[in-house]
Design a protein around this motif. Sequence first.
Motif, mmCIF file in Angstrom:
data_model
loop_
_atom_site.group_PDB
_atom_site.id
_atom_site.type_symbol
_atom_site.label_atom_id
_atom_site.label_comp_id
_atom_site.label_asym_id
_atom_site.label_seq_id
_atom_site.Cartn_x
_atom_site.Cartn_y
_atom_site.Cartn_z
ATOM 1 N N TRP A 49 -65.154 15.169 56.983
ATOM 2 C CA TRP A 49 -64.176 14.283 56.126
ATOM 3 C C TRP A 49 -62.982 15.307 55.953
ATOM 4 N N LEU A 50 -63.362 16.457 56.073
ATOM 5 C CA LEU A 50 -62.165 17.347 55.821
ATOM 6 C C LEU A 50 -61.088 17.498 56.962
ATOM 7 N N VAL A 51 -61.616 17.279 58.170
ATOM 8 C CA VAL A 51 -60.849 16.736 59.643
ATOM 9 C C VAL A 51 -60.099 15.487 59.433
ATOM 10 N N VAL A 52 -60.798 14.713 58.715
ATOM 11 C CA VAL A 52 -60.064 13.307 58.560
ATOM 12 C C VAL A 52 -58.925 13.505 57.487
ATOM 13 N N TYR A 53 -59.208 14.334 56.519
ATOM 14 C CA TYR A 53 -58.175 14.826 55.553
ATOM 15 C C TYR A 53 -57.107 15.427 56.193
ATOM 16 N N GLY A 54 -57.354 16.404 56.993
ATOM 17 C CA GLY A 54 -56.189 17.046 57.887
ATOM 18 C C GLY A 54 -55.389 16.017 58.653
ATOM 19 N N LEU A 55 -56.096 15.136 59.099
ATOM 20 C CA LEU A 55 -55.165 14.493 59.950
ATOM 21 C C LEU A 55 -54.460 13.469 59.258
ATOM 22 N N LEU A 56 -54.873 13.040 58.041
ATOM 23 C CA LEU A 56 -54.043 12.179 57.020
ATOM 24 C C LEU A 56 -52.964 12.746 56.550
ATOM 25 N N ILE A 57 -53.307 14.093 56.159
ATOM 26 C CA ILE A 57 -52.224 14.726 55.409
ATOM 27 C C ILE A 57 -50.823 15.178 56.242
ATOM 28 N N VAL A 58 -50.885 15.097 57.542
ATOM 29 C CA VAL A 58 -49.863 15.369 58.383
ATOM 30 C C VAL A 58 -48.900 14.225 58.769
ATOM 31 N N THR A 59 -49.537 13.227 58.319
ATOM 32 C CA THR A 59 -48.334 11.927 58.296
ATOM 33 C C THR A 59 -48.057 11.589 56.833
ATOM 34 N N ILE A 60 -46.839 11.093 56.834
ATOM 35 C CA ILE A 60 -46.123 10.719 55.555
ATOM 36 C C ILE A 60 -46.899 9.533 54.897
ATOM 37 N N ILE A 61 -46.970 8.725 55.757
ATOM 38 C CA ILE A 61 -48.020 7.340 55.070
ATOM 39 C C ILE A 61 -49.496 7.835 54.518
ATOM 40 N N GLY A 62 -50.213 8.650 55.353
ATOM 41 C CA GLY A 62 -51.423 8.925 55.050
ATOM 42 C C GLY A 62 -51.638 10.134 53.852
ATOM 43 N N ILE A 63 -50.385 10.811 53.423
ATOM 44 C CA ILE A 63 -50.545 11.757 52.347
ATOM 45 C C ILE A 63 -51.168 11.158 50.997
ATOM 46 N N PRO A 64 -50.768 10.042 50.517
ATOM 47 C CA PRO A 64 -51.401 9.406 49.250
ATOM 48 C C PRO A 64 -53.092 9.334 49.556
ATOM 49 N N LEU A 65 -53.379 8.769 50.565
ATOM 50 C CA LEU A 65 -54.726 8.522 50.953
ATOM 51 C C LEU A 65 -55.565 9.714 51.126
ATOM 52 N N ALA A 66 -54.845 10.855 51.566
ATOM 53 C CA ALA A 66 -55.445 12.084 51.993
ATOM 54 C C ALA A 66 -55.897 12.740 50.431
ATOM 55 N N TRP A 67 -54.888 12.667 49.471
ATOM 56 C CA TRP A 67 -55.050 13.188 48.073
ATOM 57 C C TRP A 67 -56.419 12.490 47.417
ATOM 58 N N ILE A 68 -56.400 11.211 47.701
ATOM 59 C CA ILE A 68 -57.572 10.571 46.969
ATOM 60 C C ILE A 68 -58.684 10.731 47.810
ATOM 61 N N LEU A 69 -58.686 10.962 48.964
ATOM 62 C CA LEU A 69 -60.037 11.199 49.869
ATOM 63 C C LEU A 69 -60.383 12.666 49.477
ATOM 64 N N ILE A 70 -59.405 13.860 49.241
ATOM 65 C CA ILE A 70 -59.996 15.177 48.960
ATOM 66 C C ILE A 70 -60.535 15.080 47.470
ATOM 67 N N ALA A 71 -59.928 14.130 46.360
ATOM 68 C CA ALA A 71 -60.470 14.107 45.339
ATOM 69 C C ALA A 71 -62.057 13.621 45.251
ATOM 70 N N VAL A 72 -62.281 12.458 45.956
ATOM 71 C CA VAL A 72 -63.574 11.710 46.057
ATOM 72 C C VAL A 72 -64.307 12.728 46.802
ATOM 73 N N LEU A 73 -63.851 13.302 47.668
ATOM 74 C CA LEU A 73 -64.937 14.342 48.494
ATOM 75 C C LEU A 73 -65.235 15.585 47.498
ATOM 76 N N GLY A 74 -64.572 15.916 46.660
ATOM 77 C CA GLY A 74 -64.854 17.177 45.908
ATOM 78 C C GLY A 74 -65.829 16.574 44.892
ATOM 79 N N LEU A 75 -65.812 15.376 44.518
ATOM 80 C CA LEU A 75 -66.969 14.782 43.398
ATOM 81 C C LEU A 75 -68.232 14.530 44.222
ATOM 82 N N TRP A 76 -68.003 14.167 45.445
ATOM 83 C CA TRP A 76 -69.301 13.734 46.192
ATOM 84 C C TRP A 76 -69.929 15.062 46.497
ATOM 85 N N VAL A 77 -69.390 15.994 46.991
ATOM 86 C CA VAL A 77 -69.872 17.600 47.124
ATOM 87 C C VAL A 77 -70.674 17.771 45.857
#
Length: 134
Positions: free
Chosen positions: A88-116
């Motif tokens: 999921w960090l790889v997915v986050y990395g792919l999302l963060i490099v796109t302008i449109i994916g940045i908001p989704l990436a920030w949500i993903l990293i927060a949810v991923l932290g809670l999941w861990v």
Amino acid sequence: MSEPVAVVEVNGVRASLVQLTHFIYGLHAIAVFVGITSAATVAGGFVFGLPSLCAVFLNYLKRGEVRGTWLESHFLWQIRTFWFTLLWLVVYGLLIVTIIGIPLAWILIAVLGLWVGYRVIRGWVALFGERSLG
């Protein structure tokens, strides 16, 4: 002649393996704590932090000794948590490099932290209760 050494067991497993599993959860918890208290993310600290890397190394090193016991589920839980977090960090990395994916990436990293955090806590609580996971 020497006396035979008594092997202490917890639910049919050597107590030293249970202690090792507690130690491994402790390493993962340290990595989560570092992720919370530093500039790193929880997921990033978990996957790239030295405590978790040591923990996963120990999981693979001792996995054969817990095979077929209730501790095997804990080792699989810890290993899967590590590798799914990396995925999921790889997915986050792919999302963060796109302008449109940045908001989704920030949500993903927060949810991923809670999941861990959830995975470490749930697994460790089950270990304290001398229960397998799953």
